[in-house]
Scaffold this active site. Structure first.
Site, PDB file in Angstrom:
ATOM      1  CD  GLU A  76      -2.989  -1.236   2.521  1.00 24.23           C
ATOM      2  OE1 GLU A  76      -2.797  -0.446   3.750  1.00 24.23           O
ATOM      3  OE2 GLU A  76      -3.187  -2.448   2.564  1.00 24.23           O
ATOM      4  CG  HIS A 119     -10.525  -5.393   0.776  1.00 21.48           C
ATOM      5  ND1 HIS A 119      -9.721  -6.736   1.839  1.00 21.48           N
ATOM      6  CD2 HIS A 119      -8.793  -5.244   1.042  1.00 21.48           C
ATOM      7  CE1 HIS A 119      -9.564  -7.322   2.204  1.00 21.48           C
ATOM      8  NE2 HIS A 119      -7.741  -6.698   1.748  1.00 21.48           N
ATOM      9  CG  ASP A 124     -12.623  -8.733   2.019  1.00 21.74           C
ATOM     10  OD1 ASP A 124     -12.607  -7.698   1.172  1.00 21.74           O
ATOM     11  OD2 ASP A 124     -12.835  -8.222   3.297  1.00 21.74           O
TER      12      ASP A 124
HETATM   13  O1  G2I Z   1      -7.954  -3.676   5.919  1.00 18.70           O
HETATM   14  C1  G2I Z   1      -8.273  -4.850   5.987  1.00 18.70           C
HETATM   15  C2  G2I Z   1      -6.637  -4.887   5.347  1.00 18.70           C
HETATM   16  C3  G2I Z   1      -6.353  -4.404   4.417  1.00 18.70           C
HETATM   17  N1  G2I Z   1      -4.530  -4.778   3.427  1.00 18.70           N
HETATM   18  C4  G2I Z   1      -3.765  -4.805   4.385  1.00 18.70           C
HETATM   19  C5  G2I Z   1      -4.408  -6.173   5.148  1.00 18.70           C
HETATM   20  O2  G2I Z   1      -3.318  -6.432   6.540  1.00 18.70           O
HETATM   21  C6  G2I Z   1      -4.873  -5.563   5.989  1.00 18.70           C
HETATM   22  O3  G2I Z   1      -5.712  -6.233   6.982  1.00 18.70           O
HETATM   23  C7  G2I Z   1      -6.634  -6.042   7.981  1.00 18.70           C
HETATM   24  C8  G2I Z   1      -6.805  -7.146   8.961  1.00 18.70           C
HETATM   25  O4  G2I Z   1      -7.665  -7.984   8.802  1.00 18.70           O
HETATM   26  C9  G2I Z   1      -7.269  -6.679   9.868  1.00 18.70           C
HETATM   27  O5  G2I Z   1      -7.573  -7.601  11.362  1.00 18.70           O
HETATM   28  O6  G2I Z   1      -5.154  -5.298   8.958  1.00 18.70           O
HETATM   29  C10 G2I Z   1      -6.023  -4.112   9.437  1.00 18.70           C
HETATM   30  C11 G2I Z   1      -5.059  -3.450  10.470  1.00 18.70           C
HETATM   31  O7  G2I Z   1      -4.916  -2.228   9.978  1.00 18.70           O
HETATM   32  C12 G2I Z   1      -6.292  -5.718  10.999  1.00 18.70           C
HETATM   33  O8  G2I Z   1      -7.364  -5.167  12.229  1.00 18.70           O
HETATM   34  C13 G2I Z   1      -6.089  -5.027  13.550  1.00 18.70           C
HETATM   35  C14 G2I Z   1      -6.674  -3.997  14.145  1.00 18.70           C
HETATM   36  O9  G2I Z   1      -6.467  -2.727  13.747  1.00 18.70           O
HETATM   37  C15 G2I Z   1      -6.298  -3.986  15.729  1.00 18.70           C
HETATM   38  O10 G2I Z   1      -6.998  -3.073  16.219  1.00 18.70           O
HETATM   39  C16 G2I Z   1      -5.880  -5.646  16.529  1.00 18.70           C
HETATM   40  O11 G2I Z   1      -4.728  -5.820  17.132  1.00 18.70           O
HETATM   41  O12 G2I Z   1      -6.034  -6.081  13.952  1.00 18.70           O
HETATM   42  C17 G2I Z   1      -5.229  -5.953  15.233  1.00 18.70           C
HETATM   43  C18 G2I Z   1      -6.002  -7.851  15.513  1.00 18.70           C
HETATM   44  O13 G2I Z   1      -6.817  -8.295  15.818  1.00 18.70           O
END
Ligand code: G2I
Length: 460
Positions: A169, A247, A278
């Protein structure tokens, strides 16, 4: 010892067991394969169906769900590629400077290995999910810390990662076509290529990807990524693949030129991968959108696989949009069936037979190999090419140097781990068209084989 090949899970057990036993029994192998040829059932899982055209089907996995039996049951049954959802990010792997923490990511890698799946590493350098100490750095100190991070993490997982999202990104949304402003970008425009070079040096066996969102159709952002990849290829900066996160929802639907956009990147000589798929919605609308994405990948030879960003709707980062293939109870949604049917409907096989050099006349099959080796280990990829007749099965013999051992194999069933090792086709790659080819690989410890593999076959 035999290896469990990645894409055998979920297949019709009776027939496959016969085929594998046939190979293990050696002398009866050929007749067993002739008897079995032409009896392949429609594949019954996402991984097996994608595997029929040489592709993988993956999912994001969260370490804290590996104790959830429903979740693990679906994971083990359906998927042949795993991406740690958060566990390989900078905040997780280096929470304090030079203090590395791999426990959660290692659990995922070890689970993936245990089910014969491969791993996409995500992500080495990203403006988001940086630990606090990184957010407080700038300039040379940040550049050095980033390069050290890439080197350390890629070295830790060397030989165990199919593809790394080296940089995630890094481009701005909107029409500017500019890089995203970030602390990393402010260390100099060359930070991306520096990260790729460090990753290649640390793990020469992993494919190195640039990964982004809102680049799924042709637009100013994807044009800017395209120009970067073109520039990297022209200057020899190591890049092997581009990830399209994909996405989608009502505000950001599957673009009409999705396939064309994948193809134009493929034409630059990189693999393309759908990395975080997704699609919010439900019922047939959602199912049709998933089918379009899968069909696009199948129609682009260099599209090597699809990863969905989670298993059940309730596992999703945007659970409210029910964007995945399984419902909260683990039941298969219409979108699942649509994806499976589309995978079973075919597409171009991968790798393309059109790029396969013709084998020497008279040979029923030839086997060529390429190896990535490092001190203490290696990954070897073998290409099996049919002669002027189609194959209904094949088997490749490889002689390992003394002290070397095979530790895992994919797209083939291995028998033996040292000395003379035999690799036989699995069900989905038994048949090879006349002049066509298929690839398998194996990983090992010690030094790599240097002698050319031998190939034996039975013909249709
Ligand atoms: O946002 C969707 C994806 C976009 N592209 C990069 C990916 O790395 C991203 O994945 C998401 C995860 O699916 C989430 O699970 O990235 C997020 C963070 O940027 C993730 O969220 C984080 C929460 O923000 C945190 O508060 C939490 O501690 O997940 C963490 C673990 O559960």
């Amino acid at each position: 010892m035999t290896f469990e090949p990645a894409r055998e899970r979920g297949r019709t057990p009776g027939r496959m067991r016969s085929a594998v036993l046939g190979v293990a029994a050696g002398a009866v192998a050929v007749s067993a394969f002739i008897a079995l040829s032409g009896t392949a059932d429609a594949a019954s899982t996402l991984g097996a169906s994608a595997g029929a055209s040489g592709r993988y089907f993956g999912t994001a996995v969260a370490a804290n769900k590996l104790s959830d039996a429903t979740y693990v049951g679906i994971l083990d049954r359906e998927f042949t590629m795993v991406t740690p959802e958060n566990e390989m990010k900078w905040d997780a792997t280096e929470p304090n400077q030079d203090s590395f923490s791999y426990a959660d990511a290692d659990r995922i890698v070890s689970h993936a290995t245990g089910i014969g799946a491969r791993v996409r590493g995500h992500a080495l350098a990203w403006h988001s999910q940086q630990p606090g100490w990184v957010q407080n750095l700038s300039g040379t100190a940040l550049r050095s810390a980033m390069l050290n991070h890439v080197t350390q993490v890629a070295t830790h997982y060397r030989g165990r990662i199919y593809a790394w999202d080296v940089v995630n990104e890094a481009f701005a949304d909107g029409g500017s076509g500019a890089r995203r402003d970030s602390n990393l970008q402010r260390t100099g425009n060359d930070w991306i290529e520096a990260a790729f070079r460090a990753a290649r040096a640390a793990d020469p066996t992993a494919k190195l990807c640039y990964n982004d969102y809102n680049t799924d159709g042709q637009n100013a952002k994807s044009n800017a990524v395209y120009a970067m990849v073109q520039d990297f290829k022209s200057r020899g900066v190591p890049i092997d693949c581009v990830g399209f996160q994909s996405h989608f929802n009502a505000q950001s639907p599957v673009p009409g030129d999705y396939q064309a956009n994948l193809q134009r990147f493929a034409n630059l000589g990189v693999e393309v991968q759908i990395t975080e798929l997704d699609i919010e919605g439900s019922g047939s609308t959602q199912a049709d959108a998933f089918a379009r994405v899968v069909q696009a990948c199948l129609h682009v030879t260099a599209c090597t696989g699809i990863t969905v960003w989670g298993i059940r709707d309730t596992d999703s980062w945007r659970a409210g949009g029910t964007p995945l293939l399984f419902d909260g109870n683990g039941g298969k949604k219409a979108a699942y069936t649509s994806v499976l049917n589309t995978l079973d409907g075919g597409g171009t096989s991968n790798p393309p037979s059109s790029s396969t050099p013709p084998p020497p006349s008279g040979a029923a099959c030839t086997a060529t190999f390429s190896t990535n080796a490092w001190s203490g280990g290696f990954v070897t990829t073998v290409k099996v090419t049919a002669g002027s007749s189609a194959l209904s099965s094949w088997s490749v013999g490889v002689t390992l140097p003394g002290g070397s051992a095979v530790t895992s194999a994919w797209n083939a069933q291995g028998t033996g781990t040292s000395g003379a090792v035999q690799f036989a086709n699995v069900s989905y790659n038994a048949r090879v068209a006349a002049g066509g080819s298929t690839e398998f690989g194996f990983q090992g410890t010690g030094s790599a084989p240097s002698a050319a593999p031998t190939c034996t076959v039975s013909l249709t």
